[in-house]
Design an enzyme around this catalytic site. Structure first.
Site, short mmCIF file in Angstrom:
data_model
loop_
_atom_site.label_atom_id
_atom_site.label_comp_id
_atom_site.label_asym_id
_atom_site.label_seq_id
_atom_site.Cartn_x
_atom_site.Cartn_y
_atom_site.Cartn_z
N HIS A 268 -11.13 -5.31 10.60
CA HIS A 268 -11.81 -5.21 9.30
C HIS A 268 -13.19 -4.58 9.41
CE1 HIS A 268 -8.74 -8.24 8.32
NE2 HIS A 268 -8.97 -8.03 7.05
N GLU B 3 0.81 -1.21 0.00
CA GLU B 3 0.00 0.00 0.00
C GLU B 3 0.85 1.26 0.00
OE1 GLU B 3 -0.59 -2.67 1.87
OE2 GLU B 3 -2.67 -3.27 1.52
C1 LIG Z 1 -1.96 -4.74 4.77
C2 LIG Z 1 -3.09 -5.51 4.18
N1 LIG Z 1 -3.42 -5.31 2.89
C3 LIG Z 1 -4.42 -6.00 2.33
C4 LIG Z 1 -5.12 -6.92 3.05
C5 LIG Z 1 -6.29 -7.69 2.40
N2 LIG Z 1 -5.89 -9.06 2.17
C6 LIG Z 1 -6.15 -10.04 3.07
S1 LIG Z 1 -5.49 -11.50 2.63
C7 LIG Z 1 -4.88 -10.84 1.20
C8 LIG Z 1 -4.11 -11.70 0.26
C9 LIG Z 1 -2.93 -12.28 0.94
O1 LIG Z 1 -2.21 -13.01 0.02
P1 LIG Z 1 -1.05 -13.95 0.52
O2 LIG Z 1 -0.12 -13.19 1.39
O3 LIG Z 1 -0.47 -14.61 -0.67
O4 LIG Z 1 -1.77 -15.00 1.47
P2 LIG Z 1 -2.92 -16.04 1.07
O5 LIG Z 1 -4.24 -15.37 1.27
O6 LIG Z 1 -2.69 -16.46 -0.33
O7 LIG Z 1 -2.76 -17.16 2.04
C10 LIG Z 1 -5.18 -9.50 1.10
C11 LIG Z 1 -4.79 -8.63 -0.03
C12 LIG Z 1 -4.78 -7.08 4.40
N3 LIG Z 1 -5.45 -7.94 5.19
N4 LIG Z 1 -3.76 -6.39 4.93
#
Ligand SMILES: Cc1ncc(C[n+]2csc(CCOP(=O)(O)OP(=O)(O)O)c2C)c(N)n1
Ligand SMILES: Cc1ncc(C[n+]2csc(CCOP(=O)(O)OP(=O)(O)O)c2C)c(N)n1
Ligand SMILES: [Mg+2]
Ligand SMILES: [Mg+2]
Lengths: 336, 347, 336, 347
Positions: free
Chosen positions: B143, B74
Site C-alpha cells: 500500500h 477492478e
Molecule cells: C484488489 C483490492 N482492491 C481494493 C482494495 C482496498 N480494500 C481493502 S479492504 C476493502 C474492503 C474489503 O471488503 P470485504 O472483502 O467485505 O472485507 P471487510 O473489510 O469487510 O472485512 C477494500 C476495497 C484492496 N486491498 N485490494
C-alpha cells in the site's frame, strides 16, 4: 436448461430467416476456408509461422458458426460485440466489412486497423465490433458499451463472447457480477468447443454446465447442448429481448465444435475424437434439415455459395491489391 | 540567486486557496458540469468521498448515476470504463491504490492503452484512471508503492503526477479533456488530508474556474545554477525543503516533471546543460524506472554535459517496509536528498 | 442452506469445547481492544495515521470473532490459513504467538517479520498462517499449501478467508474452480459483514447468498445466517472433515458483524445502522447462552478474562520493550 | 582482434547439440529426477508439451502428477505455485506469454516477490516462473512483448533471459535450485522451434548432465575494443550478426546480460571503460526500462567514460504492430543495430 426444440414461429424463424442463418454460416465458413488457403499458401518449405502474406497466429472458427449466426441474427449494427482470439465468424455474422477485415488480416493499410491490429485485434466502430487476444478480457468492455447505450437512452445491447476455457478466468466472474448488479444490457456467450487449446473442458471446469454459473449472479443461464443454429437462435432471442427491455444480462453457453486445430499449425495429437469431428460439421446437417423442410434446394444452395464466394473473392482481392503500410508510419496512432 | 516560482500559472480570473485533494475535485466538478458524458466510478468514491478525498462532495452534486461505487472488481469496472469511453463517454475510474494494479493491469495496458493503436486510430479511449501512490505513513509493502515507472514503461497512455494544488486541478482538467487514456497518480502525501502529515504546500492558491495545465510540460519550480534536481510527486516538496535549506551554499534548480508520459526531455536537458550536475529524486524503485530514464535522456544527447556522476535518490529496490525506521531508510527523504546534492555539488 | 441449530453432541461440542470457543473470542477481542488503545494513544493532536507507536492502517475484526473461533477450533497448527487485511482474530484463533504478532504490529525487530510486514502482512511458518492486504489474493496461496499437503501424503488442510466484498474479485472464481477441479483440501471462508468499506453488500453482490456460488464449482456451500460461533463451528466441522478426508473443497459464508470502522479513523458516516450495531455484539450473546446453559458463571468468566488480559499484557509489553529494527538493515531479506 | 568466446562454459563431462528449447527441458528433467518436490504447471504444458516447446517430453517421463495442465486461471495457478513453494516444494509455473502478466501480476509482484521480505526472511518462495517473450512473427500487440523491464523494476524476484542453448540449460538449473523466485523469460526466436524462423545459434553445444550458469553474471560473447553493445535475448544474435559483418571495420564487444536482476553492472562498466562507446539493444520498450538502466549504470559511476552519446536501439514505445513492415520498423533488427554502431563508432 437444455434447449433442443425451438418453437420457430414464436421467435420469427420463418423460411427467409432460416435461409439467412444458413447463408451467414456459409459465408463465415467460406471466408475462413479462403483465409486457410491463403495462410498456408506461402509458409513453406516446412511451416514458418512468420512467413507469407498472412503471417502470425491464425485461429479459425470453422464448426462454431451456429453460435455467431444464431446470436447475431438478433442484433442491429448499432449493437456491440466483443469477441475473442477466434473472431471471424462473429465479425461476419455482425456485418463487419469483409474487404476491410480481410485487408487487416493481410496487414494492409486499407485494413480495419491500417494493419496495426491483425486478426486478433479487429476494431470496427461502424458495427461496434471488437475482439481481444487476451482470454475473457473482452468481457469487461462489453459492460461499458452497454452502460453507454443505457446512458444514451437507447435500447442497444452488447454481446460478450468467450470460450469454455475462458469461463474460468477471473474477468468472467467480475463481469457477470457487475453486469447483474447494474442490470446492464449484456448477453454473455460461451462457446464450449470442449477444448482450450489442448486442455479438455473436463480438466478446466468444475461444473458440467456454465449455465449453473449464471445462477451465481442471479442471472438467467442456458446451455444449448446441440451445435444447432436454431437452438442458439432461440436461446439468444430470449436473452437479447431481455437485455433490450432493460431487464438485465443473461448467459448462453453453446456446446459447439472446433472443426480444425486451435490455431493453424496445431497437429492436435492430444485430441482423441479427431476422426469423428468432421462428421459433426453443423453446416451440412443444417443443410439437410432445410432440404427436408423443403426450404433449400440445389439451386438456392448454389446461389448462396456463389454469392458468398463472390463476396469473399472480392474481399481477398481487395486485401491483396491494397498497399502495405509505410514503415515510416509505424508510430502513427499511438496517441490521438 | 534564489527564485521560487509561484505555483500558479495564468488562469482566468481570481484564485483561492485549496488543498490538493480539493483542487483535484474542483477540476472534476467543473468538467462534470460542462460535459454530461463525464462520470466517476470506483470503490468508495460515493458516500465515502474517496479514501484519499479524491471525490469528496461529488455524490451530493451529481448523484449516484454519475458518481458510482463499484464492487471490488477492478478488472470489470476499469474495463467498463474502457467500453464506455469507446462509445464516446469520458469516464474517470479510480484504482484505490496503484499497488492494486496487479489485479487489473491487463485492462490497463493491453486494452486501454492499445486499442487506439490496434484500431489504426479509428477507436478513441478518452478516459482517466486515477490512483493513489506513495508511502511514508507505515502502510507496508502492498500500500505504499509509486509504480509510475511501471505504467510509464507501457506505451499508449499518458502518465501525470501532480505535486501542487494548482497542478492537481490543471492536470485533471487536461486529463479529462484529453482524447487519450491518462493515468493520474496522486501522492497521498500532497493531498492535504486532515489525517496525514502534510507538507506546507499542500494548501495553496489555485485559479478559479476553468483551468488547465498542459500534459507533458515539466516545471522549473526553483531556478538555480549549481545542481539540477529532477523529481516528481511528494519528493518535489522534500527537494524544495532541502534546496531552501542549502540556499546560499548550493544553488539548486528544481524541476517538477509533472508528467512521465510524455516526458519533457527538453526541460531536463536545458537544466543539466546549464548546471552540469544532476540529481534525480524518485520515490519509485530505483532500477528500470524513472531515475534511469532521466539519466539516459542526458546520455542520449550529450554525456559530456555531466561534470559529475549522476546521483539517483530512489527506493533502493526494496519492498516498502512497515516499521518506521526501516521505511524512512528506504524513502528518498530530506537527509538522503541533501547528502546527494552536497556530493554532486562538491567538485 | 442456513444453519442455526447445530447439533452439539454430534460434532464434539461439549462444555469444554464451548468454553474454548468463548475464550478464543474473548482473547481476540481483548487483543484488539488493546491494539485499539495503543493505536489511538499517540496519533494526536488530531489524528495523524503515520504517527505513534502503531502507525499505518489498522483493520480490526471486533464482532467477527465467531468466524475465526468457529473455524479454527477444527484446525491443527500444521493446517494453513491465508487471512485478509483484517487478520488478527484468525491469527489468534489459530495460535499465532501473541507476543511476536504484537511486536510485528509495533514494527519491532522481534516481530513475526522483523518489522518488515506490519499488521496486514503477518507470516508465521510455525502455524502456517499468512495474510495479505490485497483483497482475495490470499485465496490462491491456500490452494498451493493444500496441494503440498496432499503431495506430502498428509491430511492437512488449508483455510482461505475473504470478505463479502472480496467475493466479487476474479481470484475468488479462479481459486474455487481450480480447487474443485483438483479436489484440493481447502475450506473457503467468506466473512460477510455487510460492508466493503463503505459499499454495502447489496451494491456489490448480485446474489443474496454466496453459498449459491459454491454450486458454480460443484462444491458444497453453506451460509451461516447468525453470527453465532456454534453455527460456524458446525458448518466448519463438515467442511474440514470433507477436506481432511480428501473429498475436496467447501465454501462457508458467515453473516457476521463489523462492530467498528473499516479501519481506525473511519467515521462511518455512510452506515445507517450504526447505532444498533453494538446491540448485536456476538460475545455478550454467547456469554448469555453459556450462562443459561449453566456452563459459564462469574468466576469462570473472570478467569477467562484475566488469563486473556495477562497474555495480552505480556504480549504488548514484549512488543514495546523490543528494539526497533536498525535502519541499516532495511535491505535485509530481499533475497534469501 | 576478434574473439568469439565459446557459448559453453565449463561443464562436467561431454557436450551434445541441442536446441534452446530442448536444453531448457533437459535442465528441468534433471532437476525433476533429482528432486521430487519439483513440478511444472501451466496451460498446455502436458500433452501439448508447451506451446513453445518448454515442456516437450516431460509428461511422458513424469506423468500428470508432476507435469500439470491448468485451467486458464493464471492468478489461481501461479498463486498455487506460491503456496506450494511456501510449503517447501519447488514449482515451475508457466505463464504462456509474458504479455498475459496483466491477469496475474498481483500474485507475481505483491506476493511471490514480497513474501520473503515481509516475513522478515522466515518464509522462502523457491519457485520459477517461465514465460515466453518477443515478437518478429506478426503476433500483434498482445503476443509480442518482452516486458522484462516491467518485471525487473519490481523488487524481490530475479529475472533471467537466456539467449543460447547452454545458457538456457544452465540458467534453468540455477533458477530451480535458487531459494528465491526467479522469472525465466525465453524469447521465442531463440528456442529453435521447427515452425519459426531460427537464428543459426539456436542449436548449439550444451554440457551434458548437471550444469548450472550463475544468475547475475553477464557474458562477454564477443570481445572488441571500439564499441560496447549491451543486449539480451534474441537481440544478442542480431548484434552478433552485425558485429561479424562489421569486423575489420568496427571492433564490437558484445555483452549478453543474461540476467536483469541481479544486473551485472560491473560487466557493463568494465566494457564501457575500455571502449568509451555504448550501444544498448533491447527489444523491450525504450523508455523507463532496461536501456535507460544500462545508461544510468555508467552515469552513476563516471559519465566521462562515454566519448559519444549512448545509442539505445529499442522498441520506440510503440505497441507491437501486426503488419510485417511496421513490426520490422519498430523491432531492433540488424539494420537499426548496424546504423547505431556505425554512428557511435564514427567519431
Ligand atoms: C484488489 C483490492 N482492491 C481494493 C482494495 C482496498 N480494500 C481493502 S479492504 C476493502 C474492503 C474489503 O471488503 P470485504 O472483502 O467485505 O472485507 P471487510 O473489510 O469487510 O472485512 C477494500 C476495497 C484492496 N486491498 N485490494
Ligand atoms: C489470459 C490468457 N491466458 C492464456 C492465453 C492463451 N490462450 C489463447 S486461446 C487459449 C485457449 C482458449 O480456450 P477457450 O476459451 O475454450 O477458447 P477456444 O480457443 O476454444 O475458442 C489460450 C490458453 C490468452 N490468450 N490469454
Ligand atoms: Mg474452447
Ligand atoms: Mg465486508
Amino acid at each position: 436448461m437444455t434447449t433442443t426444440a425451438p418453437d420457430r414461429q414464436q421467435v420469427g424463424l420463418d423460411d427467409e430467416a432460416r435461409l439467412g442463418l444458413y447463408a451467414t454460416m456459409v459465408l463465415a465458413r467460406r471466408f475462413e476456408e479462403a483465409i486457410l488457403a491463403e495462410y498456408h499458401a506461402d509458409k513453406g518449405p516446412g511451416f514458418d509461422i512468420g512467413k507469407g502474406l498472412v503471417p502470425g497466429e491464425m485461429h479459425l472458427a470453422a464448426g462454431q458458426e451456429p453460435v455467431a449466426a444464431g446470436v447475431c441474427a438478433h442484433l442491429r449494427s448499432d449493437d456491440a460485440i466483443t469477441a475473442t482470439h477466434r473472431p471471424h465468424h462473429f465479425a461476419i455474422a455482425h456485418g463487419v466489412d469483409l474487404g476491410r477485415m480481410a485487408a487487416e488480416i493481410f496487414g494492409r493499410e486499407t485494413g480495419l486497423g491500417h494493419g496495426r491490429g491483425g486478426h486478433m485485434h479487429l476494431f470496427d466502430p461502424e458495427t461496434h465490433f471488437s475482439c481481444s487476444g487476451i482470454v475473457t478480457e473482452g468481457y469487461p468492455a462489453a459492460l461499458g458499451q452497454a452502460f453507454a447505450f443505457v446512458r444514451h437512452g437507447t435500447d442497444r445491447i452488447a454481446v460478450a463472447v468467450t470460450g469454455d476455457g475462458g469461463a474460468n478466468q477471473g474477468a468472467f466472474h467480475e463481469s457477470l457480477n457487475l453486469a447483474a448488479c447494474w442490470k446492464l444490457p449484456v448477453v454473455f456467450v460461451i462457446e464450449d468447443n470442449d477444448w482450450a487449446i489442448s486442455v479438455p473442458r473436463s480438466a478446466s471446469t468444475a461444473v458440467s454446465s456454465n449455465a449453473t454459473r449464471a445462477r451465481a449472479y442471479d442471472m438467467p443461464g442456458v446451455r444449448v447442448e446441440d451445435n444447432d443454429v436454431e437452438a442458439v437462435y432461440l436461446a439468444a432471442s430470449e436473452a437479447v429481448a431481455r437485455a433490450r427491455a432493460g431487464d438485465g444480462p443473461s448467459l448462453i453457453e453453446v456446446h459447439t465444435l472446433r472443426l480444425w486445430g486451435h490455431f493453424e499449425g496445431d497437429a492436435q495429437g492430444y485430441r482423441p475424437e479427431l476422426a469423428e469431428v468432421v462428421g459433426h460439421d453443423p453446416i451440412p446437417s443444417y443443410e439437410t434439415k432445410l432440404r427436408s423442410d423443403g426450404i433449400l434446394d440445389d439451386s438456392r444452395r448454389d446461389k448462396i455459395y456463389q454469392q458468398a464466394g463472390e463476396r469473399i473473392e472480392q474481399a481477398i482481392a481487395f486485401a491483396k491489391s491494397s498497399p502495405l503500410p509505410d514503415p515510416s508510419t509505424a508510430r502513427s496512432y499511438i496517441f490521438a | 540567486m534564489v527564485v521560487t516560482e509561484s505555483t500558479v500559472e495564468a488562469g482566468l480570473g481570481g484564485t483561492h486557496r485549496l488543498t490538493t485533494a480539493r483542487a483535484m475535485v474542483e477540476a472534476i466538478e467543473i468538467e462534470m458540469r460542462r460535459d454530461a458524458s463525464v462520470f466517476y466510478l470506483g470503490e468508495d468514491v460515493g458516500a465515502y468521498g474517496g479514501i484519499f478525498g479524491s471525490t469528496t462532495g461529488l455524490l451530493d452534486e451529481f448523484g449516484p448515476e454519475r458518481v458510482i461505487d463499484t464492487p471490488i472488481s477492478e478488472t470489470a469496472f476499469i474495463g467498463l470504463a474502457i467500453g464506455a469511453a469507446v462509445e464516446g463517454m469520458r469516464p474517470i475510474a479510480e484504482l484505490m491504490f496503484a499497488d492494486f494494479m496487479g489485479v487489473c493491469l491487463d485492462q490497463i495496458y493491453n486494452h486501454m492503452a492499445k486499442i487506439h493503436y490496434e484500431s489504426g486510430g479509428h477507436v478513441k479511449v478518452p478516459m482517466v484512471l486515477t490512483t493513489a501512490v506513495g508511502g511514508g505513513y507505515s502502510d507496508g509493502a502492498q500500500h505504499s508503492q509509486c509504480l509510475w515507472g511501471t505504467f510509464a514503461h507501457l506505451p499508449g497512455m499518458k502518465v501525470v503526477v501532480p505535486s501542487t494544488p494548482a497542478d492537481a486541478k490543471g492536470l485533471m482538467a487536461s486529463a479529462i479533456q484529453d482524447d487519450n487514456p491518462v493515468i493520474y497518480m496522486f501522492h497521498k502525501g500532497v493531498m492535504g488530508l486532515a489525517w496525514m502529515a502534510k507538507n506546507s504546500r499542500a494548501i495553496d492558491l489555485v485559479p478559479e474556474g476553468l483551468y488547465t495545465v498542459p500534459i507533458g510540460k515539466a516545471k522549473v519550480i526553483r531556478q538555480g545554477s549549481d545542481v539540477s534536481v529532477v523529481t516528481i510527486g511528494l519528493s518535489v516538496h522534500h527537494v524544495l525543503d532541502v534546496a531552501e535549506n542549502l540556499a546560499g551554499n548550493v544553488d539548486v534548480e528544481v524541476i517538477d516533471l509533472r508528467s512521465l508520459v510524455p516526458l519533457d526531455r527538453e526541460a531536463i536537458l536545458a537544466s543539466v546543460s546549464k548546471t552540469g550536475r544532476l540529481v534525480v529524486v524518485d520515490e519509485d524503485y530505483l532500477s528500470f524506472g524513472l531515475s534511469g530514464e532521466v539519466s539516459a535522456t542526458v546520455t542520449d544527447v550529450d554525456p559530456t554535459m555531466l561534470k559529475m556522476p549522476v546521483k539517483r535518490v530512489a527506493n533502493p529496490d526494496t519492498p516498502v517496509p512497515y516499521s518506521r525506521p526501516l521505511e524512512y531508510a528506504i524513502l528518498p527523504r530530506q537527509d538522503r536528498i541533501e547528502a546527494a546534492i552536497r556530493e554532486v555539488a562538491s567538485a
